[in-house]
Design a protein around this motif. Structure first.
Motif, PDB file in Angstrom:
ATOM      1  N   UNK A 123     -48.396  -2.686 -53.481  1.00 51.87           N
ATOM      2  CA  UNK A 123     -46.832  -1.728 -54.483  1.00 51.87           C
ATOM      3  C   UNK A 123     -45.879  -2.697 -55.447  1.00 51.87           C
ATOM      4  N   UNK A 124     -45.986  -3.684 -53.646  1.00 48.25           N
ATOM      5  CA  UNK A 124     -44.554  -4.988 -54.311  1.00 48.25           C
ATOM      6  C   UNK A 124     -44.348  -5.735 -54.586  1.00 48.25           C
ATOM      7  N   UNK A 133     -53.118 -12.018 -56.907  1.00 48.15           N
ATOM      8  CA  UNK A 133     -53.959 -11.396 -55.895  1.00 48.15           C
ATOM      9  C   UNK A 133     -55.775 -11.249 -55.927  1.00 48.15           C
ATOM     10  N   UNK A 134     -55.807  -9.713 -57.317  1.00 46.32           N
ATOM     11  CA  UNK A 134     -57.254  -9.775 -57.229  1.00 46.32           C
ATOM     12  C   UNK A 134     -57.912 -10.784 -57.600  1.00 46.32           C
ATOM     13  N   UNK A 135     -57.718 -11.922 -58.755  1.00 43.93           N
ATOM     14  CA  UNK A 135     -58.655 -12.662 -58.818  1.00 43.93           C
ATOM     15  C   UNK A 135     -58.507 -13.819 -57.590  1.00 43.93           C
ATOM     16  N   UNK A 136     -57.781 -14.347 -57.039  1.00 39.79           N
ATOM     17  CA  UNK A 136     -58.083 -14.372 -55.806  1.00 39.79           C
ATOM     18  C   UNK A 136     -59.426 -14.145 -54.724  1.00 39.79           C
ATOM     19  N   UNK A 161     -44.346  -4.490 -68.974  1.00 45.72           N
ATOM     20  CA  UNK A 161     -43.898  -3.765 -67.586  1.00 45.72           C
ATOM     21  C   UNK A 161     -44.973  -5.260 -65.966  1.00 45.72           C
ATOM     22  N   UNK A 162     -44.894  -5.669 -66.877  1.00 46.49           N
ATOM     23  CA  UNK A 162     -46.027  -6.844 -66.322  1.00 46.49           C
ATOM     24  C   UNK A 162     -44.988  -7.805 -65.049  1.00 46.49           C
ATOM     25  N   UNK A 163     -43.763  -7.430 -65.156  1.00 42.86           N
ATOM     26  CA  UNK A 163     -43.090  -8.053 -64.413  1.00 42.86           C
ATOM     27  C   UNK A 163     -42.452  -7.348 -63.407  1.00 42.86           C
ATOM     28  N   UNK A 164     -42.747  -5.981 -63.670  1.00 39.33           N
ATOM     29  CA  UNK A 164     -42.464  -4.833 -62.389  1.00 39.33           C
ATOM     30  C   UNK A 164     -42.896  -4.559 -61.561  1.00 39.33           C
ATOM     31  N   UNK A 165     -42.427  -4.246 -60.084  1.00 39.52           N
ATOM     32  CA  UNK A 165     -43.343  -4.294 -59.057  1.00 39.52           C
ATOM     33  C   UNK A 165     -44.167  -3.146 -59.462  1.00 39.52           C
ATOM     34  N   UNK A 166     -44.919  -3.039 -59.140  1.00 41.37           N
ATOM     35  CA  UNK A 166     -46.784  -1.254 -59.547  1.00 41.37           C
ATOM     36  C   UNK A 166     -46.209  -0.804 -59.033  1.00 41.37           C
ATOM     37  N   UNK A 167     -45.442  -0.684 -57.526  1.00 40.31           N
ATOM     38  CA  UNK A 167     -45.446   0.583 -57.761  1.00 40.31           C
ATOM     39  C   UNK A 167     -44.130   1.280 -57.862  1.00 40.31           C
ATOM     40  N   UNK A 169     -44.774   1.498 -61.384  1.00 41.49           N
ATOM     41  CA  UNK A 169     -46.203   2.219 -62.826  1.00 41.49           C
ATOM     42  C   UNK A 169     -46.553   3.419 -62.310  1.00 41.49           C
ATOM     43  N   UNK A 170     -46.992   3.844 -64.146  1.00 43.56           N
ATOM     44  CA  UNK A 170     -47.676   5.451 -63.139  1.00 43.56           C
ATOM     45  C   UNK A 170     -48.668   5.434 -63.007  1.00 43.56           C
ATOM     46  N   UNK A 171     -49.407   6.295 -62.783  1.00 42.21           N
ATOM     47  CA  UNK A 171     -50.669   6.457 -62.073  1.00 42.21           C
ATOM     48  C   UNK A 171     -51.869   5.686 -63.331  1.00 42.21           C
ATOM     49  N   UNK A 172     -51.376   6.068 -64.734  1.00 37.91           N
ATOM     50  CA  UNK A 172     -52.463   5.776 -65.570  1.00 37.91           C
ATOM     51  C   UNK A 172     -51.984   4.278 -66.434  1.00 37.91           C
ATOM     52  N   UNK A 173     -50.997   3.514 -65.793  1.00 41.89           N
ATOM     53  CA  UNK A 173     -50.161   2.378 -66.540  1.00 41.89           C
ATOM     54  C   UNK A 173     -51.701   1.689 -64.972  1.00 41.89           C
ATOM     55  N   UNK A 174     -51.248   2.078 -63.926  1.00 42.33           N
ATOM     56  CA  UNK A 174     -52.345   1.269 -62.661  1.00 42.33           C
ATOM     57  C   UNK A 174     -53.301   1.317 -62.807  1.00 42.33           C
ATOM     58  N   UNK A 175     -53.972   2.169 -63.753  1.00 43.10           N
ATOM     59  CA  UNK A 175     -55.497   2.110 -63.570  1.00 43.10           C
ATOM     60  C   UNK A 175     -56.190   1.366 -65.275  1.00 43.10           C
ATOM     61  N   UNK A 176     -54.977   1.369 -66.024  1.00 47.28           N
ATOM     62  CA  UNK A 176     -55.447   0.153 -67.034  1.00 47.28           C
ATOM     63  C   UNK A 176     -55.439  -1.010 -66.686  1.00 47.28           C
ATOM     64  N   UNK A 177     -54.207  -1.613 -65.877  1.00 46.29           N
ATOM     65  CA  UNK A 177     -54.287  -2.784 -65.425  1.00 46.29           C
ATOM     66  C   UNK A 177     -55.248  -3.163 -64.885  1.00 46.29           C
ATOM     67  N   UNK A 178     -55.592  -3.065 -63.009  1.00 45.99           N
ATOM     68  CA  UNK A 178     -57.033  -2.164 -62.703  1.00 45.99           C
ATOM     69  C   UNK A 178     -58.210  -2.822 -63.299  1.00 45.99           C
ATOM     70  N   UNK A 179     -58.415  -1.951 -64.005  1.00 45.15           N
ATOM     71  CA  UNK A 179     -59.572  -2.224 -65.331  1.00 45.15           C
ATOM     72  C   UNK A 179     -59.132  -3.417 -65.916  1.00 45.15           C
ATOM     73  N   UNK A 180     -58.424  -3.941 -66.711  1.00 48.75           N
ATOM     74  CA  UNK A 180     -58.140  -5.015 -67.512  1.00 48.75           C
ATOM     75  C   UNK A 180     -58.556  -5.789 -66.342  1.00 48.75           C
TER      76      UNK A 180
END
Length: 420
Positions: A123-124, A133-136, A161-167, A169-180
């Motif tokens: 989240x930070x 991080x996920x790629x690694x 928001x890509x350079x903003x801390x994930x904490x 993000x809305x739940x929908x934005x987190x899902x979007x980025x996580x799936x991508x």
């Protein structure tokens, strides 16, 4: 022939009920003592079936029991079942998030999983940092991730928001980025739980399209859990139905969805009822061909009748609405006598709806029935009967040369044509 990329054999997962998660120190010592003496784990012989509606009679429960299946390269496997059937537990085991109590899993290649909103995100860290991080974690090099970075950001729709801390993000934005991230970092197996329901309709459509590309063009494997039966039918090539932690059915996606929606029961095109509100009583409902019995097959080339038997000793006007659904549970037609003159259920004892011959295609259908009453000029609902009837339309007689192949359409009304 596609090679097998994932094999699950005798997968079982046992949990301890109550405040303690997996066991007590005494149980752990007992397990160790049995292991030292070459004996089986004593707690594998106990434990209740995973039926959340029953009262617990044991300290242990089998969330999964003896699950076996193979998945081939490029296949999309749908895993469906009711809440608490063990779907998410199975995906966590396949993703190595938790280990099975018994059984083994063999996989070839990298696995990327999308199990819960924000899983694997710090989240930070910013969205961009979480991509790396996920790629690694997936074992990719920095250069490999960088080559996909802009494509991931563009697909997620979170460029602002890509350079903003994930904490933040809305739940929908987190899902979007996580799936991508999961879809674009080229895993050999993509595991997706029911998290797409958090996203909006536009993103769900986009995500399903991407999964089709992954399996079709990319030749990679997808394991997909969803309660959206239309998405399962559209996306999956094969399915597994879980019930109380065990596998009860395997087959094509269409076969699994049909089994799940029918819950393994036979279709019911007639039902005796005893529903009463004041002096109004519903006795039975049924659907059949004209001049046939409710036990006969329903043929497509003959008129179809819906019959409702009732008695009404009051002066209250009751009306009926029928919702016809396909095998995925989607409403496709609503029929009502709400605004029809002289069709209220004040007098008489039978209401009949006539459906012309050739209207329904040869498929399975389900019916919801809503009954309304009109008192003092106001309308209110008296009964809501979901899936009160289910029936199967079969092909009737056809003239030679009339067969044009099976159609996926639900209805095929015989409209009038004119040449002027």
């Amino acid at each position: 022939m596609n090679k097998t990329i994932l094999t699950a054999r005798n997968i079982s997962k046992q949990y301890r009920l109550g405040l303690v998660g997996t066991g007590t120190l005494g149980h752990d010592l007992n397990r160790w003592w049995h292991c030292v003496r070459g004996k089986d784990d004593p707690y594998l012989k106990i434990g209740a079936e995973n039926d959340r509606s029953k009262k617990a009679e044991s300290d242990y429960v089998w969330a999964l029991r003896d699950i076996n299946f193979d998945v081939k390269e490029g296949e999309v496997l749908g895993i469906i079942g009711k809440n608490g059937a063990g779907k998410s537990t199975l995906l966590k085991i396949l993703s190595r998030v938790t280990m099975p109590t018994t059984g083994s899993i063999k996989t070839k290649g990298r696995i990327a999983s999308l199990l819960e909103v924000g899983t694997g995100f710090h989240p930070e860290l910013t969205g961009r940092e979480n991509i790396y991080l996920n790629g690694a974690i997936l074992g990719m090099t920095k250069s490999e991730i960088k080559a996909k970075e802009e494509e991931i950001i563009d697909f997620s729709g979170c460029a602002m928001y890509v350079d903003t801390p994930v904490k933040r993000y809305s739940s929908g934005m987190r899902v979007r980025l996580a799936f991508a991230v999961a879809a674009h970092l080229e895993p050999d197996i993509l595991v997706v739980d029911e998290v797409l329901a958090v996203g909006d309709a536009e993103f769900q459509k986009k995500a399903i399209g991407k999964m089709k590309d992954i399996s079709g063009t990319g030749g990679r494997t997808v394991l997909f859990v969803s309660h959206n039966m239309a998405a399962v039918k559209s996306l999956c090539t094969r399915g597994v139905v879980l019930e109380h932690g065990t596998s009860v059915f395997e087959g094509t996606a269409d076969e699994c969805v049909d089994y799940y929606l029918k819950s393994g029961e036979e279709l019911t095109n007639f039902k005796n009822l005893d529903l009463q509100e004041n002096d109004f009583r519903i006795e039975s409902v049924g659907i059949k061909n004209q001049n046939s019995s409710f036990d006969d097959p329903i043929l497509e080339d003959q008129p179809i009748l819906f019959e409702l038997k009732y008695s009404n000793k009051s002066d209250v006007d009751y009306r009926v609405t029928l919702k016809f659904k396909d095998s995925s549970g989607n409403d496709f037609m609503t029929v009502s006598n709400l605004n029809k003159d002289n069709l209220g259920l004040i007098e008489g004892n039978k209401l009949v709806l006539e459906i012309p011959n050739g209207f329904f295609n040869a498929k399975a259908f389900y019916v919801d029935m809503l009954v309304f009453n009109f008192k003092g000029g106001l309308r209110s609902r008296s009964f809501t009967l979901n899936d009160i009837l289910s029936f199967n339309i079969v092909y009737g007689k056809r003239e030679e040369g009339a067969w044009l192949g099976e159609s996926k359409a639900l209805i095929k009304p015989n409209f009038n044509w004119k040449k002027l």
